[in-house]
Design a protein around this motif. Structure first.
Motif, mmCIF file in Angstrom:
data_model
loop_
_atom_site.group_PDB
_atom_site.id
_atom_site.type_symbol
_atom_site.label_atom_id
_atom_site.label_comp_id
_atom_site.label_asym_id
_atom_site.label_seq_id
_atom_site.Cartn_x
_atom_site.Cartn_y
_atom_site.Cartn_z
ATOM 1 N N MET A 191 -12.431 12.856 -4.956
ATOM 2 C CA MET A 191 -12.536 11.729 -4.355
ATOM 3 C C MET A 191 -11.968 10.434 -4.723
ATOM 4 O O MET A 191 -11.573 9.936 -3.941
ATOM 5 N N VAL A 192 -12.088 10.449 -6.008
ATOM 6 C CA VAL A 192 -11.233 9.125 -6.709
ATOM 7 C C VAL A 192 -9.795 9.462 -6.322
ATOM 8 O O VAL A 192 -9.151 8.424 -5.977
ATOM 9 N N VAL A 193 -9.127 10.505 -6.460
ATOM 10 C CA VAL A 193 -7.790 10.699 -5.858
ATOM 11 C C VAL A 193 -7.737 10.514 -4.463
ATOM 12 O O VAL A 193 -6.570 9.853 -4.230
ATOM 13 N N LEU A 194 -8.330 10.771 -3.676
ATOM 14 C CA LEU A 194 -8.417 10.587 -2.372
ATOM 15 C C LEU A 194 -8.418 8.899 -2.135
ATOM 16 O O LEU A 194 -7.515 8.375 -1.221
ATOM 17 N N ILE A 195 -9.489 8.380 -2.711
ATOM 18 C CA ILE A 195 -9.232 6.733 -2.492
ATOM 19 C C ILE A 195 -8.229 6.151 -3.040
ATOM 20 O O ILE A 195 -7.595 5.349 -2.352
ATOM 21 N N LEU A 196 -7.659 6.509 -4.080
ATOM 22 C CA LEU A 196 -6.477 5.946 -4.709
ATOM 23 C C LEU A 196 -5.126 6.228 -3.715
ATOM 24 O O LEU A 196 -4.140 5.509 -3.678
ATOM 25 N N SER A 197 -5.438 7.276 -3.269
ATOM 26 C CA SER A 197 -3.978 7.900 -2.416
ATOM 27 C C SER A 197 -4.019 7.055 -1.143
ATOM 28 O O SER A 197 -3.125 6.493 -0.601
ATOM 29 N N VAL A 198 -5.324 6.730 -0.592
ATOM 30 C CA VAL A 198 -5.196 5.753 0.529
ATOM 31 C C VAL A 198 -4.856 4.448 0.341
ATOM 32 O O VAL A 198 -4.082 3.634 1.069
ATOM 33 N N LEU A 199 -5.269 4.076 -0.853
ATOM 34 C CA LEU A 199 -4.862 2.919 -1.355
ATOM 35 C C LEU A 199 -3.278 2.478 -1.516
ATOM 36 O O LEU A 199 -2.724 1.448 -1.236
ATOM 37 N N VAL A 200 -2.727 3.651 -2.227
ATOM 38 C CA VAL A 200 -1.334 3.357 -2.387
ATOM 39 C C VAL A 200 -0.571 3.643 -1.144
ATOM 40 O O VAL A 200 0.485 3.094 -0.692
ATOM 41 N N LEU A 201 -1.110 4.220 -0.117
ATOM 42 C CA LEU A 201 -0.391 4.385 1.209
ATOM 43 C C LEU A 201 -0.527 3.051 2.000
ATOM 44 O O LEU A 201 0.459 2.516 2.671
ATOM 45 N N LEU A 202 -1.887 2.385 1.606
ATOM 46 C CA LEU A 202 -1.823 0.968 2.444
ATOM 47 C C LEU A 202 -0.894 0.089 2.033
ATOM 48 O O LEU A 202 -0.298 -0.988 2.358
ATOM 49 N N LEU A 203 -0.723 0.177 0.626
ATOM 50 C CA LEU A 203 0.215 -0.631 -0.007
ATOM 51 C C LEU A 203 1.424 -0.727 0.433
ATOM 52 O O LEU A 203 2.084 -1.388 0.434
ATOM 53 N N SER A 204 1.996 0.678 0.511
ATOM 54 C CA SER A 204 3.273 0.983 1.209
ATOM 55 C C SER A 204 3.619 0.461 2.420
ATOM 56 O O SER A 204 4.564 -0.087 2.714
ATOM 57 N N LEU A 205 2.387 0.830 3.292
ATOM 58 C CA LEU A 205 2.684 0.276 4.668
ATOM 59 C C LEU A 205 2.556 -1.176 4.890
ATOM 60 O O LEU A 205 3.439 -1.802 5.591
ATOM 61 N N VAL A 206 1.696 -1.880 3.875
ATOM 62 C CA VAL A 206 1.681 -3.343 4.164
ATOM 63 C C VAL A 206 3.090 -3.912 3.748
ATOM 64 O O VAL A 206 3.592 -4.690 4.011
ATOM 65 N N GLY A 207 3.504 -3.431 2.549
ATOM 66 C CA GLY A 207 4.873 -3.898 2.073
ATOM 67 C C GLY A 207 5.949 -3.580 3.033
ATOM 68 O O GLY A 207 6.759 -4.387 3.161
ATOM 69 N N MET A 208 5.923 -2.455 3.801
ATOM 70 C CA MET A 208 7.091 -2.039 4.603
ATOM 71 C C MET A 208 6.746 -2.860 5.858
ATOM 72 O O MET A 208 7.699 -3.744 6.429
ATOM 73 N N SER A 209 5.673 -3.289 6.265
ATOM 74 C CA SER A 209 5.533 -4.031 7.647
ATOM 75 C C SER A 209 5.671 -5.678 7.355
ATOM 76 O O SER A 209 6.173 -6.130 8.100
ATOM 77 N N GLN A 210 5.331 -5.929 6.155
ATOM 78 C CA GLN A 210 5.433 -7.424 5.985
ATOM 79 C C GLN A 210 6.745 -7.804 5.292
ATOM 80 O O GLN A 210 6.990 -8.950 4.645
ATOM 81 N N GLN A 211 7.470 -6.715 4.835
ATOM 82 C CA GLN A 211 8.750 -6.933 4.016
ATOM 83 C C GLN A 211 8.620 -7.553 2.945
ATOM 84 O O GLN A 211 9.313 -8.517 2.271
ATOM 85 N N ILE A 212 7.445 -7.068 2.040
ATOM 86 C CA ILE A 212 7.201 -7.692 0.627
ATOM 87 C C ILE A 212 8.145 -6.731 -0.305
ATOM 88 O O ILE A 212 7.788 -5.454 -0.613
ATOM 89 N N PRO A 213 9.070 -7.198 -0.845
ATOM 90 C CA PRO A 213 10.042 -6.498 -1.599
ATOM 91 C C PRO A 213 9.149 -5.719 -3.166
ATOM 92 O O PRO A 213 9.826 -4.719 -3.690
ATOM 93 N N THR A 214 8.117 -6.414 -3.446
ATOM 94 C CA THR A 214 7.282 -5.889 -4.830
ATOM 95 C C THR A 214 6.647 -4.413 -4.270
ATOM 96 O O THR A 214 6.208 -3.840 -5.177
ATOM 97 N N LEU A 215 6.155 -4.381 -3.103
ATOM 98 C CA LEU A 215 5.606 -3.377 -2.486
ATOM 99 C C LEU A 215 6.553 -2.105 -1.721
ATOM 100 O O LEU A 215 6.118 -1.050 -1.670
#
Length: 130
Positions: free
Chosen positions: A62-86
């Protein structure tokens, strides 16, 4: 816990990040490795989840699932907002890959143990000394 969600989310994250890094490095061999190994680990984890004992390491999964959702959300936010650190960054790629390796390791550890026969004469692997 027979969940396929965490490996799939982690593979999606790894693919998004590696495809984002590719225009900067222009190395096809590196891209192939960055795509192949997460997919291989995810397929292994999904296959082993069908063979494993149900409920083993449920909290850690369950912890791995929550962290995987978090990492995917960070990637999608970085991609959509064009944040180079993400996005694109290898830090999130390696975070997804490490989580995928942990998930695969947990699936291996959750496999049922092989039963050994009590009598050595029934054991096919026993060495014959006659």
């Amino acid at each position: 816990m027979k969940s396929f969600v965490a490996p799939v989310l982690l593979v999606v994250t790894a693919v998004i990040q590696s495809m984002g890094v590719y225009p900067y490095v222009q190395d096809g061999i590196t891209l192939a490795g960055q795509l192949l190994f997460p997919i291989l680990f995810a397929l292994t984890a999904m296959y082993l989840s069908r063979k494993g004992r149900p409920g083993v390491f449920g909290t850690v999964h369950m912890v791995v699932l929550i962290l995987s959702v978090l990492v995917l959300l960070l990637s999608l936010v970085g991609m959509s907002q064009q944040i180079p650190t993400l996005y694109p960054t290898m830090i999130l790629y390696y975070a997804a890959f490490v989580l995928l390796a942990v998930e695969c390791g947990l699936r291996i550890a959750g496999l049922p143990k092989k039963q050994r026969p009590a009598d050595s004469e029934l054991d096919d692997d026993a060495a014959t000394t006659r």
